[in-house]
Structure formats: C-alpha cells, structure tokens
Design an enzyme around this catalytic site. Sequence first.
Site, PDB file in Angstrom:
ATOM      1  N   LYS A  36       0.837  -1.206   0.000  1.00  0.00           N
ATOM      2  CA  LYS A  36       0.000   0.000   0.000  1.00  0.00           C
ATOM      3  C   LYS A  36       0.872   1.257   0.000  1.00  0.00           C
ATOM      4  O   LYS A  36       0.598   2.215  -0.733  1.00  0.00           O
ATOM      5  CB  LYS A  36      -0.929  -0.003   1.212  1.00  0.00           C
ATOM      6  CG  LYS A  36      -1.898   1.170   1.233  1.00  0.00           C
ATOM      7  CD  LYS A  36      -2.753   1.192   2.483  1.00  0.00           C
ATOM      8  CE  LYS A  36      -3.811   0.119   2.465  1.00  0.00           C
ATOM      9  NZ  LYS A  36      -4.765   0.262   3.605  1.00  0.00           N
ATOM     10  N   CYS A  96     -19.372   2.185   8.675  1.00  0.00           N
ATOM     11  CA  CYS A  96     -19.654   2.779   9.992  1.00  0.00           C
ATOM     12  C   CYS A  96     -20.930   2.265  10.648  1.00  0.00           C
ATOM     13  O   CYS A  96     -20.880   1.679  11.731  1.00  0.00           O
ATOM     14  CB  CYS A  96     -19.730   4.303   9.864  1.00  0.00           C
ATOM     15  SG  CYS A  96     -18.163   5.071   9.396  1.00  0.00           S
TER      16      CYS A  96
END
Length: 439
Positions: free
Chosen positions: A35, A263
């Site tokens: 990444k 979330c």
Amino acid sequence: MRIAMIGTGYVGLVSGACFSEFGVEVVCVDKDESKIERLLRGEIPIYEPGLDKLVTSNAEAGRLSFTTDLKEAVKGADAVFIAVGTPTRRGGGHADLSYVYAAAREIAEAMDGYTVVVTKSTVPVGTGREVERVIRETRPDAEFDVVSNPEFLREGSAINDFMRPDRVVIGAETDRAREVMRTLYRPLFLIETPILFTSLETSELTKYAANTFLAAKITFINEMADLCEKVGADVHDVAKGIGLDGRIGKKFLHPGPGYGGSCFPKDTLALVQTARDSGAPLRIIETVVDINAKRKRQMADRIVEFCGGSMQGKTVAILGLTFKPNTDDMRDSPSLDIVPALIDAGATVRAYDPEGMDEAKKHLDGVVYCSGAYEAMDGADALVILTEWNEFRSLNLTRVKSLLKEPAMVDLRNIYDPKQMADQGFRYQCVGRPLRKAD
C-alpha cells in the site's frame, strides 16, 4: 507543525491529506508495504472523489509523505493520530481494538518528547483511558496526553466534510493538549466551525450516538415506507412533510434496502454491546440492528416475488453493488445479502458498478460482471437498481426496454417516477410509493 497518521485506510488517508492541505507536515504510516509503495507512486488505494489530486498536490509540495517506518514518523511529531481499523470482533458485536492498542505500544516506544496521541479511529467509551494506560505501562517516563477526535466523514464527500465540517469534537483534558488541537484546526476556527471540547468519554460516545441516531432515522423511514405501501401513501411526501420540521430535518429520510458501509453496521453493534456491558441497554438501537439485518433479505424476497415467485432459469441485471454511490466500499452493502440470495434461488445475476467491481469480486462469487449498465441488462428478465449512482438516474428507457426480455424494473432506490415508468410501459416496483400499472 508536524503530525504522524498511523493507518492509511479511508480515515487515515483522507484526514492526513486534508491536514496537509491546511499546511501541516504529515507523515502517513502503514505496515502494508504494498500500500505504501502504491501511495509513493501516486496510486490511491481507495476511491474517493478528489482525493487523488489532493494527495498528489500535497506530496509534490513536500507536506505529505508515506512510510512503513513508524518510529521515524513519530519521532519529533507534535501529534500522532491512531487511524487504524476497529472491525466487529468475531462472535459478538464488540469492536476489535487490538490494532489500536498495538499502535499505542509502538507509539510509546517511538516518542521522544511531549506528544499528543489522538484516537481518530471510532472506538468505544473507555478506549482513550486504556490507550493512556498502555502507553504509560510501555513508557513510564513518557510525556504525553491522549485525546479523542472522532471523524464524521461521509464516503463520497469526505474531503468537503473535513474542510467544512458541521462541527469538530475533541476530547482533551489538559490545556497543553487542547492548545495543540486548536493549532491543528486553526483553519476551521477562521471559518467559524463549532469546535466542541469535551472529556475523553464524552467525545467517544458522541461519535457512536451520532451514527446510531442516523441509522435509526434510516430504519424509521424504511419501516414507514412499508406502511405506506399497505395504506396507499407516498413515503417521499411523508418524508418531506416530517423533514420540513426543523426538529427532525430532511436528511437520511430516503427509503431503500437498508444501511451498510464501514460505519453504521459496526457502530450500532458496538454501541449495543457497550450499553449492555454498562447495564444500560439501548432497546431502540437493538431493534434498529435487527430490522436492518432482516430488511436486506426482505428486499431479495421482493425481487423474487416480482419475478413471479421463482428465479429458476431467470436472469437478473443488477445495477450498483457498493453500499452507496461515489465509493468503492462494499462493506456491509445490501448487495452482499441480496445478490447471493438471488443466486441461491436459481437466478443468473449480471452486475455492473461504476467503481466497486474489483471489490465486489472479492466478496460475490457466481456473478457475471459486465463492463456497463446496458451490457448487464442485455437479455435479462428484470432490472434491479441497488445503488443510486448518477449514471443510473437517466437511463435511456427505450434502449432498456429493447434489451430486457420484458420491461420490468425493481428500483430499490426510488430513482424513477412511477407514473413515468407506467407511461413508458414498464412493470415497475419501488419502495413506499403508489404504483400505476403499465398500459
């Protein structure tokens, strides 16, 4: 001012890039070497409108950098943000805080002067105190304060949410820590953004309270949509009628197949567990969690019923796989429940999503992935809209009719007008609105 951002996931990368836009020197840290290598090449591992340009411009300006070396990043930093994942733990709804505490230990070992350690990750009440204990245990001589600074970023509009937020919540309990945070957020003071300073516990709970309230609002309008279908009312007019009340507000009153994303699902579960553990159960939120889980399966059943009660030998075109538009996030997307249910019922599923195809392939097997919306619907028995991407809002309905075996659409996001669809000759089903039969 210099900060380190531990974690280059959605929250860490967006927050780090936005702080660098404020003129702060930001070093983003991640253990994932691949990444970091991608970020150093200018490749953005997530889809968020405008983020690529923001990262590139600030990296070129020397304000934003990326590394796997946490020790070097933390050294000399005024503040270190913990922005690692807090997924739901297996076997229950508790948040997995192992990454948070591991980061705290590494930060403790690397600090070389007074440092404000900020939990940016969404964490249950009491986490800040435990982070403080972990750091103190690891480095008894360390000079630091722990601060809670939850994020309130909406995927798809995160940069604007950071730059022009409704509010900033900061749980800080010393003047020194509050001053560091004021300096960091000074650009927002200049546009008169409300900055709320609280205790650690209050800040942590505020984040969960906000997300679970919005989840409850979505669930409320979804149940109201079901009632509207039974009594012949229009849920959109009901939503407008109550949304114009300033005490309620119009946002998050759009019916659909249930909430998803990074979330709401995990935060509702985590708050339910915190409340139970504290001896103050939240019955409303427990019901919200239950209703939302069932709703996704109900949407699959609705599609099966629309297709005559059997999916054997049927082909369904699915438009949209991500939990919302303008993101490639598949976490807890309704499609993860609906698509497998259709395949298990015997359907062939042809699907297209503008940004979520690569992620979807990691989670959904047995799907025929298509390169465009019209390719997906070619030869299908019915078209289903799961995500309200802009490019699905103005489909050429004449072309759609020519591609489908019959003009049949299930619109789970209420993008189209029932009267228009009837006039176009479609057999059409939406959520919570009166329907007209095709002539």
